[in-house]
Every structure is written in structure tokens, then in C-alpha cells.
Motif scaffolding. Structure first.
Motif, PDB file in Angstrom:
ATOM      1  N   PRO A   1       0.744  -1.176  -0.067  1.00  0.00           N
ATOM      2  CA  PRO A   1       0.035   0.022   0.140  1.00  0.00           C
ATOM      3  C   PRO A   1       0.868   1.364   0.083  1.00  0.00           C
ATOM      4  O   PRO A   1       0.120   2.262  -0.628  1.00  0.00           O
ATOM      5  N   ARG A   2       1.855   1.214   0.609  1.00  0.00           N
ATOM      6  CA  ARG A   2       3.061   2.413   0.678  1.00  0.00           C
ATOM      7  C   ARG A   2       3.251   2.696  -0.666  1.00  0.00           C
ATOM      8  O   ARG A   2       3.301   4.170  -1.350  1.00  0.00           O
ATOM      9  N   ILE A   3       3.734   1.645  -1.485  1.00  0.00           N
ATOM     10  CA  ILE A   3       4.163   2.015  -3.090  1.00  0.00           C
ATOM     11  C   ILE A   3       2.820   2.612  -3.927  1.00  0.00           C
ATOM     12  O   ILE A   3       2.860   3.441  -4.627  1.00  0.00           O
ATOM     13  N   GLN A   4       1.718   1.954  -3.677  1.00  0.00           N
ATOM     14  CA  GLN A   4       0.490   2.378  -4.266  1.00  0.00           C
ATOM     15  C   GLN A   4       0.364   3.879  -3.973  1.00  0.00           C
ATOM     16  O   GLN A   4      -0.059   4.703  -4.644  1.00  0.00           O
ATOM     17  N   GLU A   5       0.358   4.163  -2.732  1.00  0.00           N
ATOM     18  CA  GLU A   5       0.057   5.710  -2.458  1.00  0.00           C
ATOM     19  C   GLU A   5       1.325   6.601  -2.919  1.00  0.00           C
ATOM     20  O   GLU A   5       0.877   7.708  -3.291  1.00  0.00           O
ATOM     21  N   HIS A   6       2.412   6.059  -2.852  1.00  0.00           N
ATOM     22  CA  HIS A   6       3.657   6.837  -3.468  1.00  0.00           C
ATOM     23  C   HIS A   6       3.302   7.208  -5.046  1.00  0.00           C
ATOM     24  O   HIS A   6       3.365   8.329  -5.309  1.00  0.00           O
ATOM     25  N   ILE A   7       2.739   6.175  -5.929  1.00  0.00           N
ATOM     26  CA  ILE A   7       2.551   6.288  -7.291  1.00  0.00           C
ATOM     27  C   ILE A   7       1.268   7.181  -7.482  1.00  0.00           C
ATOM     28  O   ILE A   7       1.501   8.046  -8.227  1.00  0.00           O
ATOM     29  N   ALA A   8       0.308   6.825  -6.682  1.00  0.00           N
ATOM     30  CA  ALA A   8      -1.023   7.748  -6.745  1.00  0.00           C
ATOM     31  C   ALA A   8      -0.858   8.984  -6.522  1.00  0.00           C
ATOM     32  O   ALA A   8      -1.471   9.922  -6.951  1.00  0.00           O
ATOM     33  N   ALA A   9       0.079   9.825  -5.709  1.00  0.00           N
ATOM     34  CA  ALA A   9       0.294  10.906  -5.359  1.00  0.00           C
ATOM     35  C   ALA A   9       0.862  11.767  -6.643  1.00  0.00           C
ATOM     36  O   ALA A   9       0.985  12.912  -6.485  1.00  0.00           O
ATOM     37  N   LEU A  10       1.531  11.179  -7.595  1.00  0.00           N
ATOM     38  CA  LEU A  10       2.280  11.678  -8.591  1.00  0.00           C
ATOM     39  C   LEU A  10       1.224  12.174  -9.746  1.00  0.00           C
ATOM     40  O   LEU A  10       0.284  11.271 -10.139  1.00  0.00           O
ATOM     41  N   PRO A  11       0.983  13.579 -10.224  1.00  0.00           N
ATOM     42  CA  PRO A  11       0.064  13.698 -11.050  1.00  0.00           C
ATOM     43  C   PRO A  11       0.171  13.180 -12.463  1.00  0.00           C
ATOM     44  O   PRO A  11       1.434  12.818 -12.612  1.00  0.00           O
ATOM     45  N   PRO A  12      -0.594  12.893 -13.253  1.00  0.00           N
ATOM     46  CA  PRO A  12      -0.607  12.249 -14.667  1.00  0.00           C
ATOM     47  C   PRO A  12       0.804  12.970 -15.450  1.00  0.00           C
ATOM     48  O   PRO A  12       1.419  12.203 -16.114  1.00  0.00           O
ATOM     49  N   ALA A  13       0.612  13.860 -15.416  1.00  0.00           N
ATOM     50  CA  ALA A  13       1.574  14.767 -16.263  1.00  0.00           C
ATOM     51  C   ALA A  13       3.089  14.518 -15.835  1.00  0.00           C
ATOM     52  O   ALA A  13       4.265  14.258 -16.623  1.00  0.00           O
ATOM     53  N   GLU A  14       3.241  13.962 -14.554  1.00  0.00           N
ATOM     54  CA  GLU A  14       4.631  13.642 -14.150  1.00  0.00           C
ATOM     55  C   GLU A  14       5.059  12.510 -14.861  1.00  0.00           C
ATOM     56  O   GLU A  14       6.516  12.301 -15.197  1.00  0.00           O
ATOM     57  N   HIS A  15       4.179  11.478 -15.193  1.00  0.00           N
ATOM     58  CA  HIS A  15       4.609  10.324 -15.826  1.00  0.00           C
ATOM     59  C   HIS A  15       5.194  10.452 -16.974  1.00  0.00           C
ATOM     60  O   HIS A  15       5.966  10.014 -17.398  1.00  0.00           O
ATOM     61  N   GLN A  16       4.333  11.478 -17.592  1.00  0.00           N
ATOM     62  CA  GLN A  16       4.900  11.491 -19.199  1.00  0.00           C
ATOM     63  C   GLN A  16       6.286  12.512 -19.013  1.00  0.00           C
ATOM     64  O   GLN A  16       7.157  12.275 -19.807  1.00  0.00           O
ATOM     65  N   ARG A  17       6.316  13.415 -18.237  1.00  0.00           N
ATOM     66  CA  ARG A  17       7.708  14.042 -18.032  1.00  0.00           C
ATOM     67  C   ARG A  17       8.752  13.147 -17.685  1.00  0.00           C
ATOM     68  O   ARG A  17       9.930  13.247 -18.408  1.00  0.00           O
ATOM     69  N   LEU A  18       8.513  12.173 -16.933  1.00  0.00           N
ATOM     70  CA  LEU A  18       9.699  11.193 -16.617  1.00  0.00           C
ATOM     71  C   LEU A  18       9.910  10.369 -17.727  1.00  0.00           C
ATOM     72  O   LEU A  18      11.083  10.133 -18.181  1.00  0.00           O
ATOM     73  N   LYS A  19       8.825   9.864 -18.535  1.00  0.00           N
ATOM     74  CA  LYS A  19       9.254   9.168 -19.741  1.00  0.00           C
ATOM     75  C   LYS A  19      10.167   9.932 -20.748  1.00  0.00           C
ATOM     76  O   LYS A  19      10.965   9.184 -21.381  1.00  0.00           O
ATOM     77  N   ALA A  20       9.884  11.323 -20.968  1.00  0.00           N
ATOM     78  CA  ALA A  20      10.661  12.010 -21.799  1.00  0.00           C
ATOM     79  C   ALA A  20      12.015  12.056 -21.541  1.00  0.00           C
ATOM     80  O   ALA A  20      13.000  12.113 -22.526  1.00  0.00           O
ATOM     81  N   LEU A  21      12.405  11.966 -20.283  1.00  0.00           N
ATOM     82  CA  LEU A  21      13.859  12.001 -19.635  1.00  0.00           C
ATOM     83  C   LEU A  21      14.479  10.775 -19.988  1.00  0.00           C
ATOM     84  O   LEU A  21      15.863  11.000 -20.203  1.00  0.00           O
ATOM     85  N   ALA A  22      13.921   9.824 -20.106  1.00  0.00           N
ATOM     86  CA  ALA A  22      14.468   8.391 -20.189  1.00  0.00           C
ATOM     87  C   ALA A  22      15.436   8.536 -21.584  1.00  0.00           C
ATOM     88  O   ALA A  22      14.792   8.729 -22.556  1.00  0.00           O
TER      89      ALA A  22
END
Length: 289
Positions: A154-175
Motif C-alpha cells: 500500500p505504501r508504494i501504491q500511495e507513493h505512485i498515486a500521489a504523482l500527477p499524470p503529467a509527471e509520468h509523461q515528464r519522466l518518460k521524456a527524460l529516459a
């Protein structure tokens, strides 16, 4: 590896009153303490420290029931400086204090001596490749979370859920290097794999050492080295969990590689819209035996 684990079990029996010298044993069989502890916990289903505690209290319980020696003498022989400390450890394993067990004969929860045996499995080939990867960085959002062996953390779930959708796209662009895509990274894991022990979980991507790290992101430096990469496809997360378990039961015992310290990485390459199925890669840091 099977013979090394059985030698470790014998070492525990020979030195029940003290912690076994795992490092010396690992060196004598051409392995490392890190790998030996990880393989023991994976195959035994419990950390080595927990097995030692259970065996110590199993042997002590027989002496308590026989009643041939006072409790302080039993406590000292098993490495405890007082009857109070011995009593706490005894109760944690058996659910009753040594005085109660001496009077009533129980209850007792005994731990049989383990014996590892090689069974003929591996009828399903594992889709594996070995990658010699130069030093790189893992960047993203990190958190300290407890280790959970079964079910969702649950702690990992909470950690990921707290990130806004735009942040996932930003991270992908950095890879800009492999492993590809958004990564689930577990680092600084207790080699014994104790339930509830803390680890660092990072939700992020892989970048080269030359890539600048944004100031708001965490980073894990990963040295150059070999990686065993296991590809899985099917029901999620069952297929991934099955492959992870099979690395300990099938792959490592039959291949001349051992785990080395470093993060374990899961890369999700493709998945159904509802995530019921997925294709993933599990990256584990390894070195030659």
C-alpha cells in the motif's frame, strides 16, 4: 548453491548460541554473504535470522521441558544474558513463557531443521538474456517503504498515486537508456528479506551518467556491471511474480551467476488498458560465480 545452503544449515546447528559466520562460509564456497542470504530467504521462505531464532528456541524448549537445568543456565547456554531476555525470545516463538511450558509441557511451535534438495523442475524455459551495462543513473521520485512479501504494497501504491499524470509523461521524456520506460526500482533491500524491513522504492526512468538530473528528482547511481534480464508476459502481476520466484528456485541454482548488491528493476514494456495482462522485464544485478 544447494550444497552451500545445506552447509549453512549445518553451521547454524553447530553454533546455535551465536550468529553463524555467513561471510566466511560464503567465501569458502566461492560465493558472497549477500547472495547466500538472498537465496536462503527466497528458498526457505524466511530470513536466515528468523530461522536461527526458531531453531534456537526449538532446542531450548526441549531442555525447558526436560527440567534438568534451571532456566538461567538454559538461557546462558543459548546466548542470553538473563532469564528475562530469554523469556521474551521464547515467548515470541512459542506463544508461552518457559515457566508455563515447564509446568504444562506446551504449547510448543517447533522449527524442524531445514534441508535443501534439488528437484527436477524448469520444464518451462525462462526467457533470459545477459546484459553488460555501463554505469547509469535511475532518476525519479523515491520513498522509504516497508518490505511486503505478498499482495500489494500500500505504501508504494500511495507513493505512485500521489504523482500527477503529467509527471509520468515528464519522466518518460527524460529516459535515454535501457531499461526502457517507467521503472519500478527497489534498492537497499535487506539481504535477509525480512518482512517489514525498509527499502528504497523509486518510480522513475534510466538515464546515462552524462544526463543532467532535475533538482526536484531523486537519483540512484548504478555502477557498470552485468545484469540478468528476465522477460515475462501474461496475467499481471502473477506472471512477473512467478518469474521472480523462479530466479531463485530454477535459474540461479543452474547457472554460474550470483546476485550482487544493487537495485532490482522492473520495466513494463506493454500492458492491457486495465493492466490485467502485461509484458515486463525484470533486471537483476549479477556477477560470475
Amino acid at each position: 548453491m544447494i550444497s552451500a545452503l545445506n552447509r549453512l544449515v549445518d553451521l547454524v546447528e553447530e553454533h546455535l548460541a551465536e550468529d553463524p559466520d555467513v561471510r566466511a562460509l560464503a567465501a569458502s564456497v566461492g560465493s558472497t554473504e549477500y547472495h547466500l542470504r538472498r537465496m536462503f530467504s527466497s528458498l526457505a521462505g524466511m530470513p536466515l535470522s528468523e530461522y536461527v531464532r526458531r531453531r534456537r528456541m526449538t532446542v531450548a524448549a526441549a531442555e525447558v521441558v526436560r527440567g534438568e537445568q534451571d532456566l538461567l543456565g538454559i538461557a546462558v547456554r543459548h546466548g542470553y544474558g538473563s532469564t528475562e531476555a530469554f523469556g521474551r525470545a521464547f515467548r515470541a516463538v512459542h506463544g508461552a513463557g518457559p515457566g508455563d511450558v515447564r509446568r504444562e509441557g506446551g504449547p510448543l511451535r517447533t522449527q524442524p531443521q531445514l534441508r535443501f534438495r534439488l528437484t527436477v523442475e524448469g520444464s518451462v524455459p525462462m526467457d533470459t538474456r545477459l546484459v553488460n551495462h555501463p554505469a547509469f543513473r535511475l532518476i525519479g521520485h523515491a520513498a522509504r517503504v516497508p518490505l511486503v512479501h505478498q499482495g500489494v504494497n500500500p505504501r508504494i501504491q500511495e507513493h505512485i498515486a500521489a504523482l500527477p499524470p503529467a509527471e509520468h509523461q515528464r519522466l518518460k521524456a527524460l529516459a535515454d537508456t535501457v531499461p526502457e520506460g517507467l521503472l519500478q526500482v527497489c534498492d537497499d533491500v535487506d539481504p535477509d528479506g525480512r518482512e517489514g524491513s525498509e527499502l528504497t522504492y523509486l518510480h522513475g526512468v534510466a538515464v546515462t551518467r552524462d544526463t543532467a538530473v532535475p533538482v526536484d528528482l531523486d537519483a540512484i547511481e548504478v555502477p557498470d556491471g552485468m545484469w540478468a534480464v528476465f522477460r515475462t508476459s501474461g496475467p499481471h502481476p502473477q506472471a512477473l511474480q512467478t518469474a521472480w520466484a523462479a530466479t531463485a528456485t530454477d535459474w540461479f541454482p543452474s547457472n554460474p551467476w550470483r546476485l550482487r548488491p544493487g537495485p532490482s528493476i522492473v520495466s513494463t514494456l506493454d500492458h492491457a488498458p486495465d493492466f490485467t495482462t502485461a509484458t515486463c522485464e525484470l533486471w537483476l544485478p549479477v556477477e560470475p560465480e
